[in-house]
Scaffold this motif. Structure first.
Motif, PDB file in Angstrom:
ATOM      1  N   GLU A 149      30.487  26.882  97.644  1.00  0.00           N
ATOM      2  CA  GLU A 149      29.575  25.794  97.313  1.00  0.00           C
ATOM      3  C   GLU A 149      29.908  25.151  95.976  1.00  0.00           C
ATOM      4  O   GLU A 149      29.879  23.932  95.846  1.00  0.00           O
ATOM      5  N   SER A 150      30.268  25.941  94.990  1.00  0.00           N
ATOM      6  CA  SER A 150      30.428  25.418  93.630  1.00  0.00           C
ATOM      7  C   SER A 150      31.620  24.492  93.458  1.00  0.00           C
ATOM      8  O   SER A 150      31.552  23.534  92.691  1.00  0.00           O
ATOM      9  N   ASP A 151      32.725  24.769  94.173  1.00  0.00           N
ATOM     10  CA  ASP A 151      33.915  23.943  93.946  1.00  0.00           C
ATOM     11  C   ASP A 151      34.659  23.562  95.231  1.00  0.00           C
ATOM     12  O   ASP A 151      35.753  23.016  95.178  1.00  0.00           O
ATOM     13  N   HIS A 152      34.046  23.869  96.375  1.00  0.00           N
ATOM     14  CA  HIS A 152      34.585  23.498  97.691  1.00  0.00           C
ATOM     15  C   HIS A 152      35.903  24.198  98.029  1.00  0.00           C
ATOM     16  O   HIS A 152      36.659  23.711  98.866  1.00  0.00           O
ATOM     17  N   THR A 153      36.175  25.323  97.391  1.00  0.00           N
ATOM     18  CA  THR A 153      37.363  26.112  97.701  1.00  0.00           C
ATOM     19  C   THR A 153      37.199  26.746  99.074  1.00  0.00           C
ATOM     20  O   THR A 153      36.158  27.352  99.350  1.00  0.00           O
ATOM     21  N   PRO A 154      38.202  26.655  99.944  1.00  0.00           N
ATOM     22  CA  PRO A 154      38.134  27.372 101.219  1.00  0.00           C
ATOM     23  C   PRO A 154      38.205  28.880 100.965  1.00  0.00           C
ATOM     24  O   PRO A 154      39.034  29.337 100.165  1.00  0.00           O
ATOM     25  N   VAL A 155      37.330  29.626 101.596  1.00  0.00           N
ATOM     26  CA  VAL A 155      37.325  31.084 101.464  1.00  0.00           C
ATOM     27  C   VAL A 155      37.373  31.725 102.846  1.00  0.00           C
ATOM     28  O   VAL A 155      36.969  31.120 103.844  1.00  0.00           O
ATOM     29  N   ILE A 156      37.874  32.938 102.884  1.00  0.00           N
ATOM     30  CA  ILE A 156      37.890  33.737 104.101  1.00  0.00           C
ATOM     31  C   ILE A 156      36.816  34.808 103.956  1.00  0.00           C
ATOM     32  O   ILE A 156      36.765  35.515 102.944  1.00  0.00           O
ATOM     33  N   VAL A 157      35.945  34.899 104.943  1.00  0.00           N
ATOM     34  CA  VAL A 157      34.930  35.947 105.001  1.00  0.00           C
ATOM     35  C   VAL A 157      35.468  36.988 105.970  1.00  0.00           C
ATOM     36  O   VAL A 157      35.838  36.652 107.100  1.00  0.00           O
ATOM     37  N   TYR A 158      35.557  38.240 105.527  1.00  0.00           N
ATOM     38  CA  TYR A 158      36.158  39.276 106.370  1.00  0.00           C
ATOM     39  C   TYR A 158      35.380  40.575 106.250  1.00  0.00           C
ATOM     40  O   TYR A 158      34.661  40.805 105.284  1.00  0.00           O
ATOM     41  N   ARG A 159      35.501  41.408 107.290  1.00  0.00           N
ATOM     42  CA  ARG A 159      34.717  42.633 107.389  1.00  0.00           C
ATOM     43  C   ARG A 159      35.659  43.831 107.489  1.00  0.00           C
ATOM     44  O   ARG A 159      36.629  43.810 108.244  1.00  0.00           O
ATOM     45  N   SER A 160      35.317  44.882 106.761  1.00  0.00           N
ATOM     46  CA  SER A 160      36.098  46.119 106.819  1.00  0.00           C
ATOM     47  C   SER A 160      35.758  46.881 108.096  1.00  0.00           C
ATOM     48  O   SER A 160      34.734  46.616 108.744  1.00  0.00           O
ATOM     49  N   LYS A 180      31.545  46.679 105.816  1.00  0.00           N
ATOM     50  CA  LYS A 180      31.269  45.944 104.579  1.00  0.00           C
ATOM     51  C   LYS A 180      31.912  44.560 104.667  1.00  0.00           C
ATOM     52  O   LYS A 180      33.037  44.421 105.145  1.00  0.00           O
ATOM     53  N   VAL A 181      31.181  43.530 104.214  1.00  0.00           N
ATOM     54  CA  VAL A 181      31.660  42.151 104.301  1.00  0.00           C
ATOM     55  C   VAL A 181      32.134  41.696 102.920  1.00  0.00           C
ATOM     56  O   VAL A 181      31.465  41.927 101.907  1.00  0.00           O
ATOM     57  N   TRP A 182      33.303  41.034 102.908  1.00  0.00           N
ATOM     58  CA  TRP A 182      33.943  40.558 101.694  1.00  0.00           C
ATOM     59  C   TRP A 182      34.309  39.088 101.855  1.00  0.00           C
ATOM     60  O   TRP A 182      34.349  38.583 102.971  1.00  0.00           O
ATOM     61  N   CYS A 183      34.622  38.424 100.758  1.00  0.00           N
ATOM     62  CA  CYS A 183      35.222  37.093 100.838  1.00  0.00           C
ATOM     63  C   CYS A 183      36.191  36.929  99.682  1.00  0.00           C
ATOM     64  O   CYS A 183      36.049  37.589  98.650  1.00  0.00           O
ATOM     65  N   ARG A 184      37.186  36.103  99.907  1.00  0.00           N
ATOM     66  CA  ARG A 184      38.158  35.768  98.860  1.00  0.00           C
ATOM     67  C   ARG A 184      38.723  34.405  99.196  1.00  0.00           C
ATOM     68  O   ARG A 184      38.675  33.978 100.346  1.00  0.00           O
ATOM     69  N   PRO A 185      39.273  33.706  98.195  1.00  0.00           N
ATOM     70  CA  PRO A 185      39.877  32.405  98.475  1.00  0.00           C
ATOM     71  C   PRO A 185      40.931  32.524  99.571  1.00  0.00           C
ATOM     72  O   PRO A 185      41.685  33.508  99.633  1.00  0.00           O
ATOM     73  N   LYS A 186      40.963  31.543 100.447  1.00  0.00           N
ATOM     74  CA  LYS A 186      41.918  31.542 101.556  1.00  0.00           C
ATOM     75  C   LYS A 186      43.346  31.664 101.039  1.00  0.00           C
ATOM     76  O   LYS A 186      44.158  32.399 101.609  1.00  0.00           O
ATOM     77  N   SER A 187      43.654  30.971  99.945  1.00  0.00           N
ATOM     78  CA  SER A 187      45.016  31.032  99.397  1.00  0.00           C
ATOM     79  C   SER A 187      45.375  32.452  98.960  1.00  0.00           C
ATOM     80  O   SER A 187      46.521  32.876  99.102  1.00  0.00           O
ATOM     81  N   SER A 188      44.411  33.204  98.481  1.00  0.00           N
ATOM     82  CA  SER A 188      44.647  34.586  98.064  1.00  0.00           C
ATOM     83  C   SER A 188      44.779  35.509  99.273  1.00  0.00           C
ATOM     84  O   SER A 188      45.618  36.416  99.279  1.00  0.00           O
ATOM     85  N   PHE A 189      43.962  35.295 100.286  1.00  0.00           N
ATOM     86  CA  PHE A 189      44.007  36.147 101.478  1.00  0.00           C
ATOM     87  C   PHE A 189      45.386  36.110 102.123  1.00  0.00           C
ATOM     88  O   PHE A 189      45.933  37.137 102.512  1.00  0.00           O
ATOM     89  N   PHE A 190      45.954  34.922 102.243  1.00  0.00           N
ATOM     90  CA  PHE A 190      47.215  34.754 102.960  1.00  0.00           C
ATOM     91  C   PHE A 190      48.454  34.744 102.056  1.00  0.00           C
ATOM     92  O   PHE A 190      49.555  34.508 102.525  1.00  0.00           O
ATOM     93  N   GLU A 191      48.285  35.027 100.757  1.00  0.00           N
ATOM     94  CA  GLU A 191      49.433  34.961  99.862  1.00  0.00           C
ATOM     95  C   GLU A 191      50.313  36.203  99.944  1.00  0.00           C
ATOM     96  O   GLU A 191      49.895  37.263 100.429  1.00  0.00           O
ATOM     97  N   SER A 192      51.525  36.048  99.456  1.00  0.00           N
ATOM     98  CA  SER A 192      52.436  37.177  99.285  1.00  0.00           C
ATOM     99  C   SER A 192      52.349  37.626  97.839  1.00  0.00           C
ATOM    100  O   SER A 192      52.168  36.809  96.933  1.00  0.00           O
TER     101      SER A 192
END
Length: 64
Positions: free
Chosen positions: A22-33, A37-49
């Motif tokens: 909401e604050s900066d319109h960054t795409p995030v991935i919501v994922y579950r272990s 447990k539910v987590w989220c992180r920026p999409k660019s971080s989730f898919f990065e090497s």
């Protein structure tokens, strides 16, 4: 069909959805272990090497 990912440290996760911060319109991935447990992180971080022990690997690798 649920797509699962293995974190480079070993955890197993599934993507719940893609969302927008909401604050900066960054795409995030919501994922579950595997434990629920539910987590989220920026999409660019989730898919990065990342570099681990001198090797370039994906932070999350799709489990096929």
């Amino acid at each position: 069909m649920t797509v699962r990912y293995r974190h480079y440290k070993g955890g197993i996760y599934e993507i719940v959805c893609e969302a927008t911060m909401e604050s900066d319109h960054t795409p995030v991935i919501v994922y579950r272990s595997a434990e629920g447990k539910v987590w989220c992180r920026p999409k660019s971080s989730f898919f990065e090497s990342i570099e681990v022990d001198g090797a370039l690997i994906r932070r999350f690798e799709e489990i096929r």
